[in-house]
Design an enzyme around this catalytic site. Structure first.
Site, PDB file in Angstrom:
ATOM      1  N   PRO A  87       0.795  -1.192  -0.139  1.00 35.50           N
ATOM      2  CA  PRO A  87       0.056   0.170   0.000  1.00 35.50           C
ATOM      3  C   PRO A  87       0.894   1.103   0.111  1.00 35.50           C
ATOM      4  CG  PRO A  87      -0.142  -1.105   1.907  1.00 35.50           C
ATOM      5  CD  PRO A  87       0.584  -1.945   1.075  1.00 35.50           C
ATOM      6  N   GLU A 114       1.373  -8.035   8.803  1.00 33.56           N
ATOM      7  CA  GLU A 114       1.521  -6.907   9.234  1.00 33.56           C
ATOM      8  C   GLU A 114       2.609  -6.368   7.813  1.00 33.56           C
ATOM      9  OE1 GLU A 114       0.176  -5.084  11.190  1.00 33.56           O
ATOM     10  OE2 GLU A 114       1.424  -3.148  10.623  1.00 33.56           O
ATOM     11  N   ARG A 152      -4.387  -7.626 -20.394  1.00 32.35           N
ATOM     12  CA  ARG A 152      -5.462  -7.254 -21.249  1.00 32.35           C
ATOM     13  C   ARG A 152      -4.673  -6.405 -22.335  1.00 32.35           C
ATOM     14  NH1 ARG A 152      -8.057  -2.582 -20.746  1.00 32.35           N
ATOM     15  NH2 ARG A 152      -9.883  -2.911 -21.832  1.00 32.35           N
ATOM     16  N   ASP A 167     -10.037   3.219 -24.205  1.00 31.47           N
ATOM     17  CA  ASP A 167     -10.351   3.116 -22.630  1.00 31.47           C
ATOM     18  C   ASP A 167     -10.143   4.270 -22.229  1.00 31.47           C
ATOM     19  OD1 ASP A 167     -11.378   0.562 -22.919  1.00 31.47           O
ATOM     20  OD2 ASP A 167      -9.609  -0.422 -22.487  1.00 31.47           O
TER      21      ASP A 167
HETATM   22  C1  LIG Z   1      -2.214  -5.754   6.090  1.00 33.14           C
HETATM   23  S1  LIG Z   1      -1.147  -5.393   4.821  1.00 33.14           S
HETATM   24  C2  LIG Z   1       0.130  -4.457   5.645  1.00 33.14           C
HETATM   25  C3  LIG Z   1      -0.007  -3.037   5.428  1.00 33.14           C
HETATM   26  C4  LIG Z   1       1.243  -2.581   6.258  1.00 33.14           C
HETATM   27  N1  LIG Z   1       1.235  -2.662   7.810  1.00 33.14           N
HETATM   28  C5  LIG Z   1       1.022  -0.872   6.109  1.00 33.14           C
HETATM   29  O1  LIG Z   1       0.569  -0.084   6.749  1.00 33.14           O
HETATM   30  O2  LIG Z   1       1.620  -0.264   5.056  1.00 33.14           O
HETATM   31  C6  LIG Z   1      -0.754  -6.700   4.161  1.00 33.14           C
HETATM   32  C7  LIG Z   1      -0.285  -6.810   2.630  1.00 33.14           C
HETATM   33  O3  LIG Z   1      -1.377  -6.707   1.898  1.00 33.14           O
HETATM   34  C8  LIG Z   1      -1.038  -6.248   0.732  1.00 33.14           C
HETATM   35  N2  LIG Z   1      -1.654  -4.932   0.224  1.00 33.14           N
HETATM   36  C9  LIG Z   1      -2.545  -4.484   1.300  1.00 33.14           C
HETATM   37  N3  LIG Z   1      -3.042  -3.256   0.666  1.00 33.14           N
HETATM   38  C10 LIG Z   1      -2.513  -3.157  -0.445  1.00 33.14           C
HETATM   39  C11 LIG Z   1      -2.556  -1.877  -1.280  1.00 33.14           C
HETATM   40  N4  LIG Z   1      -3.425  -1.075  -1.319  1.00 33.14           N
HETATM   41  N5  LIG Z   1      -1.851  -2.102  -2.491  1.00 33.14           N
HETATM   42  C12 LIG Z   1      -1.183  -3.043  -2.641  1.00 33.14           C
HETATM   43  N6  LIG Z   1      -0.869  -4.194  -1.623  1.00 33.14           N
HETATM   44  C13 LIG Z   1      -1.667  -4.135  -0.560  1.00 33.14           C
HETATM   45  C14 LIG Z   1       0.667  -5.761   0.891  1.00 33.14           C
HETATM   46  O4  LIG Z   1       1.179  -7.201   0.268  1.00 33.14           O
HETATM   47  C15 LIG Z   1       0.873  -6.023   2.397  1.00 33.14           C
HETATM   48  O5  LIG Z   1       2.327  -6.363   2.669  1.00 33.14           O
END
Ligand SMILES: C[S@@+](CC[C@H](N)C(=O)[O-])C[C@H]1O[C@@H](n2cnc3c(N)ncnc32)[C@H](O)[C@@H]1O
Length: 241
Positions: A87, A114, A152, A167
């Site tokens: 994220p 986490e 795609r 698109d």
């Molecule tokens: C619970 S999340 C961890 C978030 C992290 N503790 C933070 O606050 O940045 C667990 C995993 O989900 C994935 N993930 C969660 N949200 C995401 C997003 N918006 N985009 C991409 N990957 C995401 C990532 O691989 C991440 O390591």
């Protein structure tokens, strides 16, 4: 294109990869994929892949050893793009999907819990991708979203009737509205121009509708575009309504 997916939950991908256009794309050889469950590489006697964070705090962190060993088993060449789902990463855009669709080898790293030990991020990864400003439980859905957006665009994957260049986002604008048969549905008419057969007028209408929709819904997109003087004036009128 070949795609390696490092995940603890390969079964999550089944429905997405085995349906519709992605299924057809695999059957036609447009891409191949392989799952690597990095738990299989854990040297821990209980196959653990996570541990408590140094410094304390809630949640478990993915340890570096299984991911590093799994990556070494793939041994991607130096041109491969290694995409960490995260994220905190670069937001996935159509431009990014276009860039990735030209690659021969993509490796997806899907986190869970986490997060990751920072050394994974620092030493194994070429790109960090976020699918939006919200937090999911794992990287599997973001990997599937990214794969769909990328595959795609691989040449030959979409037929003519599904072509991508018009698109939303491809030319920086949201796409114009669409209509199909019947021409009159419960008293609701299709705009006359679309049934006129005048292709210049239809293109003009579509461009104007794209611009209007983008102005009203995503004015931020207009900042990156070069508009004609007439279009700029029109945009100002819609904004001031
Ligand atoms: C619970 S999340 C961890 C978030 C992290 N503790 C933070 O606050 O940045 C667990 C995993 O989900 C994935 N993930 C969660 N949200 C995401 C997003 N918006 N985009 C991409 N990957 C995401 C990532 O691989 C991440 O390591």
């Amino acid at each position: 294109m070949h795609i390696d997916i490092l995940t603890l939950f390969p079964e999550m991908f089944e429905g997405v990869l085995n349906s519709s256009i992605l299924k057809r794309a695999q059957d036609s050889g447009a891409f191949t994929h392989r799952f690597i469950n990095f738990r299989d590489y854990s040297t821990n006697k209980h196959n653990k892949v996570d541990d408590y964070p140094y410094g304390g705090g809630a949640g478990l962190v993915l340890t570096p050893q299984p991911m590093f060993d799994a990556m070494e088993s793939i041994n991607p060449d130096k041109n491969a793009r290694v995409l960490l789902m995260c994220p905190q990463g670069e937001p996935l855009t159509q431009a990014k999907a276009e860039e990735l669709s030209e690659e021969e080898h993509l490796v997806f790293l899907c986190g869970h819990y986490e997060g990751y030990d920072e050394r994974i991020r620092e030493h194994l990864v070429t790109d960090e991708i976020s699918i939006g400003d919200y937090v999911l439980t794992g990287g599997e859905l973001p990997a599937m979203v990214t794969m769909d957006a990328v595959i795609r665009l691989v040449p030959g994957v979409l037929g003519n009737e599904e072509s991508a260049p018009r698109d939303s986002f491809s030319d920086g604008l949201l796409e114009h509205p669409h209509y199909t048969r019947p021409q009159n549905f419960r008293g609701m008419e299709v705009p006359d121009v679309l049934t006129s057969g005048n292709h210049a007028k239809i293109d003009e209408w579509r461009r104007k509708e794209s611009l209007k929709r983008t102005t009203l819904r995503r004015p931020d997109l207009l900042e990156k575009l070069e508009l004609s003087r007439g279009e700029k004036e029109q945009v100002e009128k819609w904004k001031n309504r």
